[in-house]
Design an enzyme around this catalytic site. Structure first.
Site, short mmCIF file in Angstrom:
data_model
loop_
_atom_site.label_atom_id
_atom_site.label_comp_id
_atom_site.label_asym_id
_atom_site.label_seq_id
_atom_site.Cartn_x
_atom_site.Cartn_y
_atom_site.Cartn_z
N LYS A 124 0.85 -1.19 0.00
CA LYS A 124 0.00 0.00 0.00
C LYS A 124 0.88 1.24 0.00
O LYS A 124 1.67 1.46 0.92
CB LYS A 124 -0.91 0.00 1.22
CG LYS A 124 -1.74 1.27 1.35
CD LYS A 124 -2.79 1.15 2.42
CE LYS A 124 -3.50 2.48 2.60
NZ LYS A 124 -4.57 2.39 3.59
N ARG A 180 -10.34 10.42 2.19
CA ARG A 180 -10.19 11.13 3.48
C ARG A 180 -11.23 12.24 3.61
O ARG A 180 -11.63 12.57 4.73
CB ARG A 180 -8.76 11.64 3.62
CG ARG A 180 -7.78 10.46 3.69
CD ARG A 180 -6.33 10.89 3.76
NE ARG A 180 -5.45 9.75 3.53
CZ ARG A 180 -4.14 9.84 3.32
NH1 ARG A 180 -3.57 11.03 3.31
NH2 ARG A 180 -3.43 8.76 3.12
N LYS A 200 1.56 9.93 6.20
CA LYS A 200 1.54 8.48 6.44
C LYS A 200 2.78 7.77 5.89
O LYS A 200 2.81 6.55 5.78
CB LYS A 200 0.26 7.89 5.85
CG LYS A 200 -1.02 8.44 6.51
CD LYS A 200 -2.25 7.60 6.17
CE LYS A 200 -3.49 8.12 6.90
NZ LYS A 200 -4.67 7.25 6.71
N GLU A 233 7.42 -6.56 1.25
CA GLU A 233 6.21 -6.43 2.09
C GLU A 233 5.26 -7.61 1.85
O GLU A 233 4.69 -8.17 2.78
CB GLU A 233 5.47 -5.12 1.78
CG GLU A 233 6.20 -3.86 2.21
CD GLU A 233 6.05 -3.56 3.70
OE1 GLU A 233 5.37 -4.33 4.42
OE2 GLU A 233 6.61 -2.55 4.15
N LYS A 239 -2.15 -1.49 -3.92
CA LYS A 239 -3.02 -0.32 -3.87
C LYS A 239 -2.20 0.95 -3.90
O LYS A 239 -1.21 1.02 -3.18
CB LYS A 239 -3.82 -0.39 -2.57
CG LYS A 239 -4.66 0.82 -2.26
CD LYS A 239 -5.26 0.70 -0.90
CE LYS A 239 -5.99 1.98 -0.61
NZ LYS A 239 -6.34 2.13 0.76
N TYR A 273 -15.10 1.22 -6.80
CA TYR A 273 -16.31 2.02 -6.59
C TYR A 273 -17.16 2.03 -7.87
O TYR A 273 -18.23 2.62 -7.88
CB TYR A 273 -15.93 3.45 -6.21
CG TYR A 273 -15.11 3.50 -4.94
CD1 TYR A 273 -15.72 3.48 -3.69
CD2 TYR A 273 -13.71 3.55 -4.98
CE1 TYR A 273 -14.96 3.51 -2.52
CE2 TYR A 273 -12.95 3.57 -3.82
CZ TYR A 273 -13.58 3.55 -2.60
OH TYR A 273 -12.84 3.57 -1.44
C1 PBG Z 1 -7.40 3.41 5.67
C2 PBG Z 1 -7.66 3.28 4.22
C3 PBG Z 1 -7.45 4.24 3.23
C4 PBG Z 1 -7.97 3.71 2.09
C5 PBG Z 1 -8.44 2.43 2.38
N1 PBG Z 1 -8.22 2.18 3.71
C6 PBG Z 1 -6.91 5.61 3.29
C7 PBG Z 1 -5.58 5.88 3.82
O1 PBG Z 1 -4.77 4.97 4.01
O2 PBG Z 1 -5.32 7.04 4.10
C8 PBG Z 1 -8.05 4.42 0.76
C9 PBG Z 1 -9.10 3.89 -0.15
C10 PBG Z 1 -9.45 4.78 -1.28
O3 PBG Z 1 -8.94 5.90 -1.45
O4 PBG Z 1 -10.30 4.32 -2.04
N2 PBG Z 1 -6.23 2.92 6.16
#
Ligand code: PBG
Length: 315
Positions: A178, A188, A200, A216, A231, A296
């Site tokens: 990720k 967010r 982050k 990872e 992702k 989505y």
């Molecule tokens: C939370 C999380 C996030 C997403 C999925 N789980 C956001 C982030 O890590 O800040 C993003 C999903 C999306 O943008 O569709 N940990």
């Protein structure tokens, strides 16, 4: 001669869930996507199941009064997600339910972990809470927990906690690779979970790194992950392909909020054809090696696949 195929069974529909009843809130940055209450979610999930979508993934919209430094609402067995899971399992028992394990929707600071005195992320203390959160979800009927927090060692810890409480049948889909991506910005906004300080990057990955993703993924596999995820999606097709070549585990990709928003924004300006762009994105994930896609745009893709099949679309 077509190599890759796309069907409803490749898709996981993603939802944002609100407390209350008969509530629907539009999302300005994601035309066509809404925050919905559990009663409406059940109606949508029934349709998904009918269309052949085998699984859905849920994210909670938590009101500001319920957020705190420790994200304690994440452990509430009467919280939005546990409530939604119980209702869905009762109404549509065959639908596979996936839920995130991470603290950011619940913390006042927006980070995925607990915070120390110097605003550092407390990795191991966070893992303890994530284990408890996974257990709350398992007790509510989740089929797959999806840790999206990127703490080190959380997969092994969550596996141990679940197995210890006779939830060895609950699978773990690890957000293994990720990236710290600009493409989560709409997410967010939807959850009001923007970080109040820092970023982050100490736990999510640097977009410049490819080998690190393989590392990872290998670590999460060793710790007991049942499925791995890359992702975001479109900017990381190379990673998807490389992970595909490294692992025998089922492999997911998440087409994140910002990817949806980019296509919709261009489509709304008349600059591209929304249906074709979404189809192309999703077939690209299959071609690159994904076994399933969190998206989505599931309904949009299915509608377009029907057009192709029926010959309405001369593809
Ligand atoms: C939370 C999380 C996030 C997403 C999925 N789980 C956001 C982030 O890590 O800040 C993003 C999903 C999306 O943008 O569709 N940990």
């Amino acid at each position: 001669m077509q190599e890759a195929r796309l069907t409803a069974r490749d898709l996981v529909a993603v939802y944002f869930i609100l407390d209350g009843e008969k509530r629907r809130e539009a999302i300005a940055s994601m035309p066509g996507v809404e925050r919905i209450s559990i009663d409406l979610l059940i109606e949508e999930a029934k349709k998904d199941y009918k269309y052949g979508i085998p699984a859905i993934a849920l994210f909670p919209v938590i009101s500001i009064e319920k957020k705190d430094e420790a994200g304690s609402e994440a452990l509430n067995p009467e919280g939005i997600i546990p409530k939604a899971l119980r209702a869905l399992k009762k109404e549509i028992p065959q639908l596979c339910l996936i839920s995130d394990v991470a603290l950011d929707p619940f913390t006042s600071h927006g980070h995925d972990g607990l915070i120390g005195d110097n605003e550092e992320i407390l990795n191991d203390a966070t893992n303890e809470v994530l284990g408890k959160m996974a257990l709350v979800l398992a007790q509510a009927g989740v089929d797959v927990v999806a840790p999206s927090d990127m703490m080190d060692g959380r997969i092994g810890h969550i596996r141990k906690v679940l197995d210890g409480k006779n939830f060895s049948h609950v699978s773990i889909l690890s957000y293994a690779a990720k990236y710290a991506s600009a493409l989560y910005a709409p997410f967010r906004m939807v959850l009001s979970s923007g970080v109040k300080f820092g970023n982050k990057k100490t736990y999510q990955m640097d977009p410049a790194n490819g080998r690190e993703a393989l590392l990872e993924c290998a670590l999460d596999e060793q710790e007991g992950a049942d499925m791995l995820m890359v992702k975001p999606g479109l900017l990381y097709l190379d990673i998807l392909r490389r992970v595909r070549e490294q692992t025998q585990l089922p492999l997911a990709v998440f087409m994140v909020t910002g990817e949806y928003s980019m296509i919709m924004a261009a489509a709304q300006n008349g600059w591209l054809d929304e249906k074709k762009a979404f189809y192309e994105a999703h077939i690209a994930f299959k071609r690159a090696g994904a076994d399933f896609i969190l998206t989505y745009a599931a309904r949009k893709v299915i509608a377009y696949l029907k057009e192709i099949e029926s010959g309405l679309e001369n593809f």
